[in-house]
Design a protein around this motif. Sequence first.
Motif, PDB file in Angstrom:
ATOM      1  N   THR A  13       4.035  11.701  -2.982  1.00 41.41           N
ATOM      2  CA  THR A  13       3.822  10.867  -4.164  1.00 41.41           C
ATOM      3  C   THR A  13       3.644   9.409  -3.742  1.00 41.41           C
ATOM      4  O   THR A  13       2.773   8.705  -4.254  1.00 41.41           O
ATOM      5  N   CYS A  14       4.498   8.968  -2.803  1.00 39.02           N
ATOM      6  CA  CYS A  14       4.419   7.580  -2.339  1.00 39.02           C
ATOM      7  C   CYS A  14       3.059   7.302  -1.728  1.00 39.02           C
ATOM      8  O   CYS A  14       2.447   6.273  -2.027  1.00 39.02           O
ATOM      9  N   VAL A  15       2.584   8.231  -0.884  1.00 35.97           N
ATOM     10  CA  VAL A  15       1.300   8.006  -0.207  1.00 35.97           C
ATOM     11  C   VAL A  15       0.177   7.925  -1.231  1.00 35.97           C
ATOM     12  O   VAL A  15      -0.670   7.027  -1.186  1.00 35.97           O
ATOM     13  N   ALA A  16       0.192   8.842  -2.209  1.00 39.20           N
ATOM     14  CA  ALA A  16      -0.871   8.855  -3.217  1.00 39.20           C
ATOM     15  C   ALA A  16      -0.888   7.540  -3.989  1.00 39.20           C
ATOM     16  O   ALA A  16      -1.954   6.952  -4.215  1.00 39.20           O
ATOM     17  N   LEU A  17       0.303   7.044  -4.360  1.00 40.06           N
ATOM     18  CA  LEU A  17       0.350   5.822  -5.164  1.00 40.06           C
ATOM     19  C   LEU A  17       0.010   4.582  -4.329  1.00 40.06           C
ATOM     20  O   LEU A  17      -0.582   3.639  -4.833  1.00 40.06           O
ATOM     21  N   TYR A  18       0.387   4.613  -3.032  1.00 44.18           N
ATOM     22  CA  TYR A  18      -0.038   3.535  -2.140  1.00 44.18           C
ATOM     23  C   TYR A  18      -1.566   3.490  -2.101  1.00 44.18           C
ATOM     24  O   TYR A  18      -2.168   2.417  -2.156  1.00 44.18           O
ATOM     25  N   GLY A  19      -2.176   4.673  -2.022  1.00 48.05           N
ATOM     26  CA  GLY A  19      -3.636   4.750  -1.963  1.00 48.05           C
ATOM     27  C   GLY A  19      -4.265   4.080  -3.165  1.00 48.05           C
ATOM     28  O   GLY A  19      -5.141   3.216  -3.023  1.00 48.05           O
ATOM     29  N   GLY A  20      -3.801   4.445  -4.358  1.00 56.15           N
ATOM     30  CA  GLY A  20      -4.359   3.864  -5.584  1.00 56.15           C
ATOM     31  C   GLY A  20      -4.141   2.363  -5.627  1.00 56.15           C
ATOM     32  O   GLY A  20      -5.037   1.598  -6.014  1.00 56.15           O
ATOM     33  N   THR A  21      -2.951   1.926  -5.197  1.00 55.66           N
ATOM     34  CA  THR A  21      -2.621   0.507  -5.267  1.00 55.66           C
ATOM     35  C   THR A  21      -3.456  -0.312  -4.287  1.00 55.66           C
ATOM     36  O   THR A  21      -3.977  -1.372  -4.644  1.00 55.66           O
ATOM     37  N   VAL A  22      -3.596   0.207  -3.064  1.00 56.91           N
ATOM     38  CA  VAL A  22      -4.356  -0.541  -2.059  1.00 56.91           C
ATOM     39  C   VAL A  22      -5.804  -0.694  -2.516  1.00 56.91           C
ATOM     40  O   VAL A  22      -6.406  -1.768  -2.386  1.00 56.91           O
ATOM     41  N   ALA A  23      -6.358   0.370  -3.102  1.00 60.23           N
ATOM     42  CA  ALA A  23      -7.734   0.291  -3.606  1.00 60.23           C
ATOM     43  C   ALA A  23      -7.834  -0.802  -4.672  1.00 60.23           C
ATOM     44  O   ALA A  23      -8.782  -1.601  -4.667  1.00 60.23           O
ATOM     45  N   ALA A  24      -6.839  -0.847  -5.563  1.00 55.64           N
ATOM     46  CA  ALA A  24      -6.869  -1.852  -6.633  1.00 55.64           C
ATOM     47  C   ALA A  24      -6.747  -3.262  -6.052  1.00 55.64           C
ATOM     48  O   ALA A  24      -7.416  -4.191  -6.511  1.00 55.64           O
ATOM     49  N   TRP A  25      -5.907  -3.431  -5.019  1.00 56.71           N
ATOM     50  CA  TRP A  25      -5.766  -4.746  -4.371  1.00 56.71           C
ATOM     51  C   TRP A  25      -7.093  -5.183  -3.784  1.00 56.71           C
ATOM     52  O   TRP A  25      -7.517  -6.317  -3.942  1.00 56.71           O
ATOM     53  N   TYR A  26      -7.747  -4.240  -3.091  1.00 60.96           N
ATOM     54  CA  TYR A  26      -9.001  -4.547  -2.409  1.00 60.96           C
ATOM     55  C   TYR A  26     -10.044  -5.015  -3.420  1.00 60.96           C
ATOM     56  O   TYR A  26     -10.681  -6.050  -3.250  1.00 60.96           O
ATOM     57  N   ILE A  27     -10.175  -4.236  -4.506  1.00 62.60           N
ATOM     58  CA  ILE A  27     -11.180  -4.562  -5.526  1.00 62.60           C
ATOM     59  C   ILE A  27     -10.853  -5.905  -6.171  1.00 62.60           C
ATOM     60  O   ILE A  27     -11.730  -6.765  -6.345  1.00 62.60           O
ATOM     61  N   SER A  28      -9.571  -6.119  -6.494  1.00 64.74           N
ATOM     62  CA  SER A  28      -9.181  -7.367  -7.159  1.00 64.74           C
ATOM     63  C   SER A  28      -9.456  -8.568  -6.264  1.00 64.74           C
ATOM     64  O   SER A  28      -9.984  -9.588  -6.725  1.00 64.74           O
ATOM     65  N   LEU A  29      -9.106  -8.450  -4.993  1.00 64.15           N
ATOM     66  CA  LEU A  29      -9.277  -9.568  -4.062  1.00 64.15           C
ATOM     67  C   LEU A  29     -10.756  -9.908  -3.913  1.00 64.15           C
ATOM     68  O   LEU A  29     -11.157 -11.074  -3.941  1.00 64.15           O
ATOM     69  N   LYS A  30     -11.583  -8.855  -3.795  1.00 67.13           N
ATOM     70  CA  LYS A  30     -13.020  -9.052  -3.634  1.00 67.13           C
ATOM     71  C   LYS A  30     -13.600  -9.754  -4.863  1.00 67.13           C
ATOM     72  O   LYS A  30     -14.403 -10.673  -4.754  1.00 67.13           O
ATOM     73  N   ARG A  31     -13.165  -9.276  -6.030  1.00 59.20           N
ATOM     74  CA  ARG A  31     -13.680  -9.824  -7.275  1.00 59.20           C
ATOM     75  C   ARG A  31     -13.291 -11.293  -7.438  1.00 59.20           C
ATOM     76  O   ARG A  31     -14.085 -12.129  -7.829  1.00 59.20           O
ATOM     77  N   LEU A  32     -12.027 -11.596  -7.108  1.00 62.47           N
ATOM     78  CA  LEU A  32     -11.549 -12.972  -7.265  1.00 62.47           C
ATOM     79  C   LEU A  32     -12.266 -13.908  -6.309  1.00 62.47           C
ATOM     80  O   LEU A  32     -12.609 -15.025  -6.659  1.00 62.47           O
ATOM     81  N   LYS A  33     -12.471 -13.415  -5.080  1.00 63.94           N
ATOM     82  CA  LYS A  33     -13.097 -14.272  -4.071  1.00 63.94           C
ATOM     83  C   LYS A  33     -14.504 -14.642  -4.478  1.00 63.94           C
ATOM     84  O   LYS A  33     -14.977 -15.731  -4.172  1.00 63.94           O
TER      85      LYS A  33
END
Lengths: 359, 268
Positions: A12-32
């Motif tokens: 469960t932890c790995v799956a949720l880390y996966g979703g979160t990291v993807a969201a971080w990546y997209i958010s950071l790219k968008r903000l930049k």
Amino acid sequence: MHIPDGYLSPSTCVALYGGTVAAWYISLKRLKRVLLTRVVPLISVFAAFAFVVMMFNLPLPGGTTGHALGVTIAAIVLGPAGAVLSASLAIGLQALLFGDGGITTLGANCFNMAVIASPMAYISYRALAARAAIDSRRRIIAAGVAGYLAANLSALAAAVELGIQPVLFHDAAGAPLYAPYPLKIAIPAMMIGHLTFAGLAEALLSAGLVAYLQAADPSLLAATSGLRAALSGTGTRTPASLRRLWLSVALLLIFTPLGILATGKAWGEWAPDDFLHTDSRARIAVASQNALPPPAAPAGMARMATVWTSPFPAYAPAFVKSRALGYVLSAMFGVGICLLIALFAQSRLRPQSRPEEVT
Amino acid sequence: MSGANIVASTLKSLSRALSRALINEQTARQPGVMQALDPRVRVAGTFLLVVAVVLLHQITVLLTLFVAGVVLALASAVTLRTLTLRVWLVVLAFTGVIALPALWLTPGEPLSTFPSITRQGLHTAMMLVLRVETAVTFTTVLVLTTPWAQVLKALRSLGLPKEVIMMLAMAYRYIFLLAETANQMFESRESRRIGALGGREQRRLVAQTAGVLMSKSLDLSQEVFLAMQSRGYRGDVVTLTEQRLTPRDYFGVLAFAGVAALAIWLGR
């Protein structure tokens, strides 16, 4: 709501880390793309602000106090991408500095309190505030409702994560290995506290902050207000609305299987055959405030029913055995068709609007 | 509740957070086993041990790891008093309460009839409490023995992106400034208060303080940005070169990885 280490299974932890990291990546790219080099100082200082605000004791009606998540106000001032990053940073600092929330569950905590809470807060605030003026009361109420919804959605997500543990992970004797309570205990236990206190704290702080900013610093509310005057010069209108479309599509896709959990048939979605069997007739009568259905299907309905047979009867292609999978596949198919139509319409409209964009 | 209480309790939680962080830095300066290792080894080792705690299924192995955690804490200048107050009691108060109903709510063979506890329920509750206690003990030992700057440096060399590290470092730095500012705002408001405040006024006071703090934060971020830009910041983060690992560090890596692997294998 900070889940400590040991409550969730490693998968469960790995799956949720996966979703979160993807969201971080997209958010950071968008903000930049919008903020360029300003991202780092803005998000860091805002995360520090969110961290400090989480420690404020907010007096609630009834004499108790509560703590807010701070993600709603971040979504209102910075937009959803900025809120995902600043709330995640604050949650990460809480885990690494004060041991509030675990290391293996950091992905899950960020997922619940930032990744899904921030779009929820943003979408509901924008939808409720609509095009109201910056200083209107409607924005205060919208912020309050958005805060309430966001806090409760993240609590629900945490409850679901905890509630699926005993079903999926138990030892040979049947003893649960991680969080011990099934969904039917975890969801009410978690939601009662959040529907009352925690949700209220987030709602009151968000509404209070918006009310304060309206009087003291209305420019901070302008970026996500959706008003043309406020957005002039940034030119992000189309991407913003497209982004919202994508987000709502994603949310709809995720919630589609919920339809399976509802029993019976939706009112007014009866098939001609349903008028013939006694038990389905009884269900129609109950759903229609005990008005008895006609003895046979109305003639017009029977005639029209054969005009078009859908490729995916009852939301499941014939070759799909699992009903849940069928639902999701059908939803994806439906969304795909809608998007194709939308893209086609957009491509037809674009040539007329292009000259304006250039100027 | 009077206005004094709400301000006082917020002041208390703010200053407690600040003093906790300062205590961390104090323990980190004392000699000890963890302190002697390279921060990268400490961070990676702690992460491995916590993963082992989450992965294993045998209660005896878990108990052994818990004892190992306590030994590591004592060898690293972390006192039993600190562990009891900061970790064990807090976890017991939270997880213990959550785990308690599992004793009779978990279906399984009955162990006693009144109260009707099941064997599975007892096992589940003990596993949960012990798992959380052990994991939090390990992370607390890391936090208490490693200054934040070193944790960040370790995270950087373990592959976290530079930007994330920079944001974590800056957020940490400004937490103290903003908490201090919030403290001062609450104190100054408190010193001018006559009579008790109603619930509505208290909520307005908290929301206004948060609002002022937010305006200050955003102004601050703009100033920080200009300061960074004037010193040549163009979006790239440059860090100093890393120190080299000593033989002692390699031994530390082996010890952490060995214990974690053994625990996972024995406790599977």
